[in-house]
Design an enzyme around this catalytic site. Structure first.
Site, PDB file in Angstrom:
ATOM      1  N   GLN A   1      -5.149  -1.023   3.595  1.00 42.52           N
ATOM      2  CA  GLN A   1      -4.751  -1.288   3.044  1.00 42.52           C
ATOM      3  C   GLN A   1      -4.154  -1.069   1.439  1.00 42.52           C
ATOM      4  OE1 GLN A   1      -9.014  -3.376   2.073  1.00 42.52           O
ATOM      5  NE2 GLN A   1     -10.104  -1.270   2.984  1.00 42.52           N
TER       6      GLN A   1
ATOM      7  N   HIS B   1      -1.605  -4.444   3.234  1.00 45.46           N
ATOM      8  CA  HIS B   1      -1.056  -5.365   2.187  1.00 45.46           C
ATOM      9  C   HIS B   1       0.611  -4.755   1.470  1.00 45.46           C
ATOM     10  CE1 HIS B   1      -5.508  -5.360   1.530  1.00 45.46           C
ATOM     11  NE2 HIS B   1      -5.219  -6.443   2.095  1.00 45.46           N
TER      12      HIS B   1
HETATM   13  C1  BV8 Z   1      -6.165 -13.810   1.131  1.00 47.04           C
HETATM   14  C2  BV8 Z   1      -2.112  -5.176  -2.564  1.00 47.04           C
HETATM   15  C3  BV8 Z   1      -5.742 -16.056   1.880  1.00 47.04           C
HETATM   16  C4  BV8 Z   1      -1.673  -5.088  -4.353  1.00 47.04           C
HETATM   17  C5  BV8 Z   1      -4.505  -5.338  -2.892  1.00 47.04           C
HETATM   18  C6  BV8 Z   1      -8.832 -17.369  -4.335  1.00 47.04           C
HETATM   19  C7  BV8 Z   1      -8.167 -17.523  -3.714  1.00 47.04           C
HETATM   20  C8  BV8 Z   1      -7.264 -17.176  -3.193  1.00 47.04           C
HETATM   21  C9  BV8 Z   1      -8.117 -15.983  -1.898  1.00 47.04           C
HETATM   22  C10 BV8 Z   1      -9.111 -15.131  -2.971  1.00 47.04           C
HETATM   23  C11 BV8 Z   1      -9.648 -16.017  -3.497  1.00 47.04           C
HETATM   24  N1  BV8 Z   1     -10.726 -15.898  -4.272  1.00 47.04           N
HETATM   25  C12 BV8 Z   1     -11.322 -14.381  -2.834  1.00 47.04           C
HETATM   26  C13 BV8 Z   1      -9.824 -14.435  -2.106  1.00 47.04           C
HETATM   27  C14 BV8 Z   1     -10.071 -13.519  -1.183  1.00 47.04           C
HETATM   28  C15 BV8 Z   1      -9.140 -12.327  -1.815  1.00 47.04           C
HETATM   29  C16 BV8 Z   1     -10.504 -11.277  -1.831  1.00 47.04           C
HETATM   30  O1  BV8 Z   1     -11.043 -10.721  -1.464  1.00 47.04           O
HETATM   31  N2  BV8 Z   1     -10.930 -11.246  -3.117  1.00 47.04           N
HETATM   32  C17 BV8 Z   1     -12.416 -10.409  -3.891  1.00 47.04           C
HETATM   33  C18 BV8 Z   1     -11.054  -9.801  -4.918  1.00 47.04           C
HETATM   34  C19 BV8 Z   1     -12.624 -11.552  -3.775  1.00 47.04           C
HETATM   35  N3  BV8 Z   1      -7.903 -11.739  -0.452  1.00 47.04           N
HETATM   36  C20 BV8 Z   1      -7.242 -12.268  -0.843  1.00 47.04           C
HETATM   37  O2  BV8 Z   1      -6.339 -12.535  -1.370  1.00 47.04           O
HETATM   38  C21 BV8 Z   1      -6.271 -11.569   0.346  1.00 47.04           C
HETATM   39  N4  BV8 Z   1      -5.223 -12.637   0.748  1.00 47.04           N
HETATM   40  O3  BV8 Z   1      -7.339 -14.402   1.355  1.00 47.04           O
HETATM   41  O4  BV8 Z   1      -5.044 -15.001   1.535  1.00 47.04           O
HETATM   42  C22 BV8 Z   1      -4.587 -17.209   1.827  1.00 47.04           C
HETATM   43  C23 BV8 Z   1      -4.949 -17.759   3.618  1.00 47.04           C
HETATM   44  C24 BV8 Z   1      -4.193 -18.654   4.330  1.00 47.04           C
HETATM   45  C25 BV8 Z   1      -2.759 -18.916   3.507  1.00 47.04           C
HETATM   46  C26 BV8 Z   1      -2.612 -18.133   2.334  1.00 47.04           C
HETATM   47  C27 BV8 Z   1      -3.062 -17.155   1.893  1.00 47.04           C
HETATM   48  C28 BV8 Z   1      -5.083 -10.906  -0.245  1.00 47.04           C
HETATM   49  C29 BV8 Z   1      -6.096  -9.590  -0.650  1.00 47.04           C
HETATM   50  C30 BV8 Z   1      -4.901  -8.661  -0.723  1.00 47.04           C
HETATM   51  C31 BV8 Z   1      -4.447  -8.405  -2.293  1.00 47.04           C
HETATM   52  N5  BV8 Z   1      -4.134  -6.950  -2.429  1.00 47.04           N
HETATM   53  N6  BV8 Z   1      -3.858  -4.580  -2.520  1.00 47.04           N
HETATM   54  C32 BV8 Z   1      -2.032  -3.814  -4.714  1.00 47.04           C
HETATM   55  O5  BV8 Z   1      -2.193  -2.527  -3.980  1.00 47.04           O
HETATM   56  O6  BV8 Z   1      -1.790  -2.988  -5.994  1.00 47.04           O
HETATM   57  S1  BV8 Z   1      -6.352  -5.280  -2.627  1.00 47.04           S
HETATM   58  C33 BV8 Z   1      -6.320  -3.740  -2.649  1.00 47.04           C
HETATM   59  O7  BV8 Z   1      -8.232  -3.666  -3.105  1.00 47.04           O
HETATM   60  C34 BV8 Z   1      -6.446  -3.456  -1.866  1.00 47.04           C
HETATM   61  O8  BV8 Z   1      -5.341  -2.700  -1.270  1.00 47.04           O
HETATM   62  C35 BV8 Z   1      -7.138  -3.062  -1.372  1.00 47.04           C
HETATM   63  O9  BV8 Z   1      -7.382  -4.033  -0.315  1.00 47.04           O
HETATM   64  C36 BV8 Z   1      -8.338  -3.469  -1.693  1.00 47.04           C
HETATM   65  C37 BV8 Z   1     -10.096  -3.063  -2.517  1.00 47.04           C
HETATM   66  O10 BV8 Z   1     -10.071  -2.024  -2.922  1.00 47.04           O
HETATM   67  P1  BV8 Z   1      -9.737  -0.581  -1.797  1.00 47.04           P
HETATM   68  O11 BV8 Z   1      -8.999   0.193  -1.090  1.00 47.04           O
HETATM   69  O12 BV8 Z   1     -11.291  -0.944  -1.028  1.00 47.04           O
HETATM   70  O13 BV8 Z   1     -10.874   0.434  -3.060  1.00 47.04           O
HETATM   71  P2  BV8 Z   1     -11.959   0.080  -3.735  1.00 47.04           P
HETATM   72  O14 BV8 Z   1     -11.854   0.553  -5.142  1.00 47.04           O
HETATM   73  O15 BV8 Z   1     -12.100  -1.444  -4.084  1.00 47.04           O
HETATM   74  O16 BV8 Z   1     -13.162   1.555  -2.903  1.00 47.04           O
HETATM   75  C38 BV8 Z   1     -12.376   1.861  -2.694  1.00 47.04           C
HETATM   76  C39 BV8 Z   1     -13.554   2.970  -1.725  1.00 47.04           C
HETATM   77  O17 BV8 Z   1     -13.344   4.291  -1.671  1.00 47.04           O
HETATM   78  C40 BV8 Z   1     -15.017   2.846  -2.631  1.00 47.04           C
HETATM   79  O18 BV8 Z   1     -16.028   2.559  -1.579  1.00 47.04           O
HETATM   80  C41 BV8 Z   1     -14.913   4.599  -3.160  1.00 47.04           C
HETATM   81  O19 BV8 Z   1     -16.842   4.849  -3.098  1.00 47.04           O
HETATM   82  C42 BV8 Z   1     -14.572   5.290  -2.092  1.00 47.04           C
HETATM   83  N7  BV8 Z   1     -14.217   6.879  -2.149  1.00 47.04           N
HETATM   84  C43 BV8 Z   1     -13.602   7.279  -3.706  1.00 47.04           C
HETATM   85  N8  BV8 Z   1     -13.602   8.133  -3.298  1.00 47.04           N
HETATM   86  C44 BV8 Z   1     -13.436   9.028  -2.067  1.00 47.04           C
HETATM   87  C45 BV8 Z   1     -14.065   7.604  -1.324  1.00 47.04           C
HETATM   88  N9  BV8 Z   1     -14.433   7.035  -0.563  1.00 47.04           N
HETATM   89  C46 BV8 Z   1     -14.188   8.908   0.527  1.00 47.04           C
HETATM   90  N10 BV8 Z   1     -13.673  10.118  -0.510  1.00 47.04           N
HETATM   91  C47 BV8 Z   1     -13.694   9.731  -1.523  1.00 47.04           C
HETATM   92  N11 BV8 Z   1     -12.788  11.100  -2.363  1.00 47.04           N
END
Ligand code: BV8
Length: 243
Positions: free
Chosen positions: A98, A116
């Site tokens: 991702q 992504h």
């Molecule tokens: C889609 C690139 C549909 C950008 C990213 C309304 C309209 C449309 C869609 C939606 C909507 N409402 C909801 C959605 C779905 C939406 C979604 O899921 N929203 C969420 C907020 C609810 N998804 C989308 O929009 C996706 N597209 O649905 O399209 C569609 C259908 C048909 C036709 C067209 C379209 C697209 C989602 C992609 C967005 N882009 N990234 C950028 O980077 O700036 S998302 C971004 O956040 C990341 O890429 C990643 O995917 C996402 C989550 O991040 P994580 O990697 O999990 O990071 P996070 O901080 O959350 O967690 C870190 C973890 O690591 C934690 O658990 C932590 O404990 C752990 N950690 C920390 N330190 C360590 C560790 N683990 C190990 N060791 C350590 N040291």
């Protein structure tokens, strides 16, 4: 205990998130000091935001692009361990990330599937061309292919946009024996739904994360701790199966 159709596994899908790059010095999104604690995703990571205020969105990604190229940001032991797993002939490993950073590649991985997109690339809205782009993007940026000015955006999938190579990913999830999720909070779809798809295909599912993710209950096995420690340990346990 591996409850799966084929053990030791042959076909492996690995999904990584921002947590695998945290110890390399890159911010995650949802940790307390993460990116979304400083800026709203609706203001910098959606097509609407880009239409509304392109300069603000470009500045957000320009800063991250320059930060990624800071000499202090280097791949860590988790990135390197996954490269070793990918190189092991016993397994057929698909690495899906991702993340938009290049730390998997710099850690030795090949064929990294950036669902992504990639921070070090730009996409031309005029001709559709995708180009390596380590510098800043702004209204003066010229497309190397069609020479359109100011039409380049980060080659990054924003919220509301379709992630890349979804058919290839879903076919691999249906066929795999083992699905390993690393460093992701399981908040964002469709990536957060991959574990359910892998389970439906009969795969064993493993979560390697600092703490239980949103989808923790869907994993048959979990190891919690820093990626730089638990990922090499888990990879070594898989490689031991191959001897
Ligand atoms: C889609 C690139 C549909 C950008 C990213 C309304 C309209 C449309 C869609 C939606 C909507 N409402 C909801 C959605 C779905 C939406 C979604 O899921 N929203 C969420 C907020 C609810 N998804 C989308 O929009 C996706 N597209 O649905 O399209 C569609 C259908 C048909 C036709 C067209 C379209 C697209 C989602 C992609 C967005 N882009 N990234 C950028 O980077 O700036 S998302 C971004 O956040 C990341 O890429 C990643 O995917 C996402 C989550 O991040 P994580 O990697 O999990 O990071 P996070 O901080 O959350 O967690 C870190 C973890 O690591 C934690 O658990 C932590 O404990 C752990 N950690 C920390 N330190 C360590 C560790 N683990 C190990 N060791 C350590 N040291």
């Amino acid at each position: 205990m591996a409850l799966t159709k084929d053990w030791p596994p042959r076909r492996i899908v690995v999904l990584t998130g921002a947590g695998i790059s945290k110890e390399s010095g890159l911010d995650t999104f949802r940790d307390k000091d993460g990116l979304w604690s400083r800026v709203r995703l609706e203001d910098v990571a959606t097509p609407e935001a880009f239409r509304r205020d392109p300069a603000r969105v470009q500045a957000f990604y320009n800063a991250r692009r320059q930060g990624l190229q800071d000499r202090a940001v280097q791949p860590n032991a988790a990135h390197r361990a996954l490269a070793r797993l990918q190189a092991a002939p016993r397994f057929e490993t698909l690495l899906v990330t991702q993340n938009i950073d290049d730390l998997h590649e710099r850690g030795g991985s090949t064929q990294v599937l950036h669902m992504h997109g990639e921070l070090l690339k730009a996409e031309c809205l005029a001709c559709g061309g995708v180009h390596l782009w380590p510098g800043d993007l702004d209204t003066a940026s010229l497309c190397p292919a069609c020479a359109a000015r100011g039409r380049l955006r980060p080659q990054v999938v924003w919220f509301g946009e379709m992630p890349l190579e979804m058919e290839r990913i879903q076919a691999a999830l249906a066929a795999c024996d083992l699905f390993v999720s690393i460093g992701t909070s399981g908040n964002v779809y469709p990536a957060a739904g991959f574990v359910a798809e892998a389970r439906a295909g009969g795969a064993h599912t493993v979560e390697l994360n600092l703490e239980p993710s949103e989808g923790a209950r869907l994993f048959r096995e979990a190891h919690h701790g820093p990626a730089s420690e638990i990922v090499p340990a888990y990879v070594e346990s898989l490689l031991a199966l191959a001897t």
